[in-house]
Design an enzyme around this catalytic site. Sequence first.
Site, PDB file in Angstrom:
ATOM      1  N   ILE A  97       0.900  -1.152   0.000  1.00 54.77           N
ATOM      2  CA  ILE A  97       0.000   0.000   0.000  1.00 54.77           C
ATOM      3  C   ILE A  97       0.937   1.199   0.000  1.00 54.77           C
ATOM      4  O   ILE A  97       1.678   1.414   0.960  1.00 54.77           O
ATOM      5  CB  ILE A  97      -0.931   0.076   1.228  1.00 54.77           C
ATOM      6  N   TYR A  98       0.945   1.925  -1.107  1.00 57.98           N
ATOM      7  CA  TYR A  98       1.798   3.103  -1.224  1.00 57.98           C
ATOM      8  C   TYR A  98       0.972   4.286  -1.700  1.00 57.98           C
ATOM      9  O   TYR A  98       0.111   4.134  -2.576  1.00 57.98           O
ATOM     10  CB  TYR A  98       2.955   2.863  -2.202  1.00 57.98           C
ATOM     11  N   LYS A 110      -6.193   4.529   3.797  1.00 55.26           N
ATOM     12  CA  LYS A 110      -7.355   3.872   4.436  1.00 55.26           C
ATOM     13  C   LYS A 110      -8.298   3.304   3.378  1.00 55.26           C
ATOM     14  O   LYS A 110      -8.821   2.192   3.540  1.00 55.26           O
ATOM     15  CB  LYS A 110      -8.080   4.875   5.348  1.00 55.26           C
ATOM     16  N   ASN A 136       9.897   1.892   9.361  1.00 54.33           N
ATOM     17  CA  ASN A 136       8.781   2.642   8.785  1.00 54.33           C
ATOM     18  C   ASN A 136       7.697   2.837   9.857  1.00 54.33           C
ATOM     19  O   ASN A 136       6.655   2.195   9.850  1.00 54.33           O
ATOM     20  CB  ASN A 136       8.224   1.918   7.556  1.00 54.33           C
ATOM     21  N   TYR A 143      -0.953   0.249  10.663  1.00 59.87           N
ATOM     22  CA  TYR A 143      -1.447  -1.120  10.783  1.00 59.87           C
ATOM     23  C   TYR A 143      -1.865  -1.445  12.213  1.00 59.87           C
ATOM     24  O   TYR A 143      -2.860  -2.139  12.428  1.00 59.87           O
ATOM     25  CB  TYR A 143      -0.418  -2.117  10.243  1.00 59.87           C
ATOM     26  N   LYS A 145      -3.141   0.650  14.329  1.00 60.75           N
ATOM     27  CA  LYS A 145      -4.457   1.299  14.501  1.00 60.75           C
ATOM     28  C   LYS A 145      -5.570   0.475  13.875  1.00 60.75           C
ATOM     29  O   LYS A 145      -6.728   0.589  14.263  1.00 60.75           O
ATOM     30  CB  LYS A 145      -4.457   2.695  13.867  1.00 60.75           C
TER      31      LYS A 145
END
Length: 174
Positions: A97-98, A110, A136, A143, A145
């Site tokens: 996911i970037y 999100k 990172n 993640y 959260k």
Amino acid sequence: MSAIQIRKVGLEDIADLQSIGRQTFAETFSEGNSEEDMNQYLEEKFSVSQLKSELSDENSMFYFAFVDKNIVGYLKVNSGDSQTEIKDKNAMEIERIYVKNDFHGKSVAKHLYNKAIEIAESKNVDYVWLGVWEENARAISFYRKNNFVEFDKHIFKLGNDEQTDIMMKLHLNK
């Protein structure tokens, strides 16, 4: 900001995928890595032949995130034997996911994450897993959260540099 749209990536999108992939990876990791290692990784992982192979794999899927018809991020998920490490038929991997730096904090990640969970639920898997570089902090926090928990570590090779990824998973409620 306009609404975020998510669309599946096809073979006809290779040039756009290569562009967003290289840009977002470089934005995310250039500061903590050598130019030589970054260039080697970008050439290998974002070559047209590599992306064509991944896009042709029925167990891997890519999705773009758009804002005002501009690609601002992307997602890659893997299932079955296409998972990079854990080859559990009851699991799905979020490999990438970037999001472009200019769109951090604007819910793009999100939206991509929600798409990944929607796919995992449609595949009826027990859990979703991923690896995230131990340095990172932003991604690790994201993640956590979203209820991912750490369960292991593995080595990620960036060029000639061996780095440690934290492996995280989320059990899905069925």
